[in-house]
Motif scaffolding. Structure first.
Motif, mmCIF file in Angstrom:
data_model
loop_
_atom_site.group_PDB
_atom_site.id
_atom_site.type_symbol
_atom_site.label_atom_id
_atom_site.label_comp_id
_atom_site.label_asym_id
_atom_site.label_seq_id
_atom_site.Cartn_x
_atom_site.Cartn_y
_atom_site.Cartn_z
ATOM 1 N N UNK A 9 0.834 -1.206 0.000
ATOM 2 C CA UNK A 9 0.000 0.000 0.000
ATOM 3 C C UNK A 9 0.869 1.256 0.000
ATOM 4 N N UNK A 10 1.930 1.241 0.813
ATOM 5 C CA UNK A 10 2.841 2.386 0.855
ATOM 6 C C UNK A 10 3.458 2.648 -0.506
ATOM 7 N N UNK A 11 3.946 1.592 -1.151
ATOM 8 C CA UNK A 11 4.571 1.766 -2.466
ATOM 9 C C UNK A 11 3.568 2.325 -3.482
ATOM 10 N N UNK A 12 2.346 1.792 -3.480
ATOM 11 C CA UNK A 12 1.341 2.260 -4.429
ATOM 12 C C UNK A 12 1.038 3.742 -4.231
ATOM 13 N N UNK A 13 0.784 4.118 -2.977
ATOM 14 C CA UNK A 13 0.418 5.506 -2.700
ATOM 15 C C UNK A 13 1.574 6.457 -2.999
#
Length: 281
Positions: A9-13
């Motif tokens: 999720x961190x990478x996507x955001x």
């Protein structure tokens, strides 16, 4: 939440968040504005002191008010949370600097509150962005943030694809230069896409899930417009035999940077193991 889900999720955001600023930090053209539209949902709502706008229509016209400005957005901290199965929230604080055509200089701290809509095997889209100024910086010294924002958006997308390679392996094509050389320390040098896909397949057969935590990131823009990146990754993984694993690697990258493309592309990568892959005690 599962740490592996949280990391993805961190990478996507962050992939999308660092892309948000790039259109403002280089001269405008159609391709770069289209790359900005690419990160926004059709019903995007953007709120600031200037008011609230809804939808992507008219964005190109609104961007033109910044023509001739030098802008820099230095991201100071971010926090990402999953709101539900469909959305992420991203809160961030930045230092914004600009030099306007009349040579006047301004600098503010700004808080961003955003919501991104998740998509299956694709990058999320911003649905809401709220900007709130939190302070003014006197006598600002302007420093460019473009190279860092550009390289970090690439880095987080690369890591997301590495952590989801079993379903997203084909998407690396966008991140690899036409001619590239990857020295990954665990294999002979990889110099074409077929070798790269073979290497990805060996990882899938060894690792069930993984997470990368970047640290010690630095970037410099070279005179030929390539970006030189240095970064360390702390790595955690679960082997196909359900054994917890750890490692740490140091990366040196040269990225080709066509400003009109969504992301730069890796030209060379050299990886050094600083903590060898091993069972987590």
């Amino acid at each position: 939440m599962d740490q592996f889900i949280q990391t993805k999720d961190n990478h996507l955001a962050l992939t999308q968040y660092y892309r948000w600023y790039q259109v403002y930090e280089v001269p405008f053209n159609k391709a770069r504005i289209n790359n900005q539209l690419d990160i926004l949902a059709d019903d995007i709502e953007i709120s600031s002191q200037a008011g609230t706008t809804k939808g992507k229509e008219g964005l190109e016209e609104r961007l033109m008010m910044y023509e001739g400005w030098q802008n820099a957005h230095h991201v100071e901290q971010t926090e990402i949370k999953r709101l539900d199965n469909n959305c992420l929230s991203l809160e961030a604080d930045i230092l914004y600097q600009n030099i306007r055509p009349d040579k006047s200089r301004y600098s503010y701290t700004i808080h961003y509150s955003t919501i991104l809509k998740l998509r299956d095997n694709d990058l999320p889209l911003f649905t809401k962005v709220k900007l709130e100024p939190t302070g003014t910086i006197e006598n600002p010294q302007f420093s460019s943030a473009y190279a860092e924002n550009r390289a970090k958006s690439f880095m987080h997308y690369w890591l997301y694809l590495m952590e989801t390679a079993s379903v997203n392996g084909d998407k690396f094509d966008e991140l690899l230069a036409n001619q590239f050389e990857l020295d990954l320390s665990t294999t002979s040098k990889i110099v074409n896409i077929d070798q790269f896909k073979e290497w990805l397949a060996t990882i899938e057969h060894q690792v069930k899930d993984s997470a990368h935590y970047p640290k010690n990131f630095s970037v410099q823009e070279n005179t030929d417009q390539t970006l030189k990146v240095s970064v360390d990754f702390e790595w955690e993984g679960i082997s196909v035999n359900d054994t917890p694993m750890i490692a740490e690697t140091h990366h040196e990258w040269i990225l080709e940077n066509n400003l009109d493309e969504r992301f730069p592309r890796i030209k060379t990568m050299k990886v050094t193991q600083t903590i060898p892959f091993q069972t987590k005690e």
